[in-house]
Design an enzyme around this catalytic site. Sequence first.
Site, PDB file in Angstrom:
ATOM      1  N   CYS A  50      -5.116   4.780  -3.146  1.00 45.31           N
ATOM      2  CA  CYS A  50      -5.893   3.551  -3.298  1.00 45.31           C
ATOM      3  C   CYS A  50      -7.135   3.748  -4.149  1.00 45.31           C
ATOM      4  CB  CYS A  50      -6.285   2.996  -1.926  1.00 45.31           C
ATOM      5  SG  CYS A  50      -7.365   4.091  -0.967  1.00 45.31           S
ATOM      6  N   ASN A  51      -7.606   4.989  -4.291  1.00 44.38           N
ATOM      7  CA  ASN A  51      -8.820   5.176  -5.086  1.00 44.38           C
ATOM      8  C   ASN A  51      -8.741   6.341  -6.071  1.00 44.38           C
ATOM      9  OD1 ASN A  51      -9.252   7.443  -3.417  1.00 44.38           O
ATOM     10  ND2 ASN A  51     -10.448   6.218  -1.981  1.00 44.38           N
ATOM     11  N   SER A 109     -13.201  12.956  -1.812  1.00 46.16           N
ATOM     12  CA  SER A 109     -12.809  11.631  -1.335  1.00 46.16           C
ATOM     13  C   SER A 109     -14.001  10.677  -1.308  1.00 46.16           C
ATOM     14  CB  SER A 109     -12.220  11.724   0.073  1.00 46.16           C
ATOM     15  OG  SER A 109     -11.006  12.446   0.072  1.00 46.16           O
ATOM     16  N   GLN A 116      -6.485  11.775   5.145  1.00 50.78           N
ATOM     17  CA  GLN A 116      -5.299  11.076   4.644  1.00 50.78           C
ATOM     18  C   GLN A 116      -4.816  11.646   3.324  1.00 50.78           C
ATOM     19  OE1 GLN A 116      -5.868   6.924   3.888  1.00 50.78           O
ATOM     20  NE2 GLN A 116      -3.689   6.470   3.833  1.00 50.78           N
ATOM     21  N   GLY A 192       2.860  -0.070   5.666  1.00 51.80           N
ATOM     22  CA  GLY A 192       3.035   1.267   5.099  1.00 51.80           C
ATOM     23  C   GLY A 192       2.033   2.236   5.708  1.00 51.80           C
ATOM     24  N   MET A 194      -1.105   3.134   4.793  1.00 53.37           N
ATOM     25  CA  MET A 194      -2.455   2.610   4.978  1.00 53.37           C
ATOM     26  C   MET A 194      -2.482   1.530   6.046  1.00 53.37           C
ATOM     27  SD  MET A 194      -5.617   2.876   4.062  1.00 53.37           S
ATOM     28  CE  MET A 194      -5.807   3.578   2.427  1.00 53.37           C
TER      29      MET A 194
END
EC number: 1.2.1.70
Length: 431
Positions: A50-51, A109, A116, A192, A194
């Site tokens: 996502c990032n 992160s 994760q 999913g 996340m």
Amino acid sequence: MNLLSIGASYRTADVAVLERLAIGEPSVPGLLQRLVAQPYVGEAVVVSTCNRVEVYAAVSGFHGGLGDICNVLSEHSGIPASELAGHLYVHYGEAAVRHSFRVSAGLDSMVVGEAQILGQLRDAYHAATEVDSAGRLLHELMQQTLRVGKRAHAETGIDRAGQSVVTAALDLAAEHLGADLAGRSALVIGAGAMGALSVATLTRAGVGPLRITNRSHERADRLAEAYGAVAVRFDELDAVLKEVDLVVCATASTVPVLTRQRLERAGRELVVLDLAVPRDVAPDAAGLPGVHIIDIDSLATSRRAHPVAAETAAVEQIVATEVENFLGWLRGAEIAPTVAALRTRAEEVVSAEMRKLIARRPDFTEEQRGDVSRTLHRVVQQLLHSPTVRVRQLAAEPGGDQYAALLRELFDLDVPLATQANAVPEIGGKP
């Protein structure tokens, strides 16, 4: 071959860029195959979260590999290479090793210490293994990367140095709601990885009633059953939005799930956490009265994403130690083809001398010839054993890369460059 990592993350790009770069799971195999088809790229692993979107590659040249990977990412994202370059970071050789270890340990992160990323790296490695885009160098790198991440979480308090991205986002949501989340009604869109993490975190926070929806109702139903939540069908989304205080979006959709019109129809105040890349909330929904949207960009600027550096010192030390260990493996690997060539040369000398002996002494029996041959081979093996063991040890130490060249020079060994490139990763910096 040498290691090259190229990527964009929340540090270098906003969500608009990241969502164009994002690589959906079905697209990963094709992208990996395009990467390894490039002239300078021999191996590749792709990480898309996502990032962050990153490519780890084994390349035969820095500039050529950089150009090949940038062109593939540009073609995939539709972002011109000249524009894309401004959002990318590049790590080469030792720096690439250090970066991968820091990523796995949670030091790079958005919320330091989140675990994760380990699962995401493992999935990326498995995807590369399935299409055979990871060779000897990346197999070793990814296995050690995963081990370093596990070690960091097992041996330090890095987990307490930060929170998961979901937890940090929920803290911001609580501020908007003016209280903690216990007893607040919530909806999670997406079942999913996340989405499941969001459900687990919300459940621990005492949120309820909690509902889950997903285009595949079966997946939503399984997730809801595991956490005592309620699964609702995706076509009931508009009705559910009118009944909840908090919405967490975490789908893999390539188009917005929550449009401005849909949020307007909800007709109530909502806090929406958009944890998806590409975004699940349409950009034009920003500023909608009564709707507070928390996305990756807003989370990146939160103070929760920047814990005190001293809390990560122990992990930084682990990373530094493991980087040196990995470089030692690389240096040891560099000497292997040369040692093999030396042993081959010795065997050739023994064979040549045996042929001369047989020509001079045709009266030797097969048994006598065998005895002489075995004796010569044992002598050579004993003479080479200690030096080759020692040279491997020396080669693994800092500055040890000189020993392979010295052996080749001293014994006039011919080690093909292709063999050296495939079996012997370089460890130098950017040329």
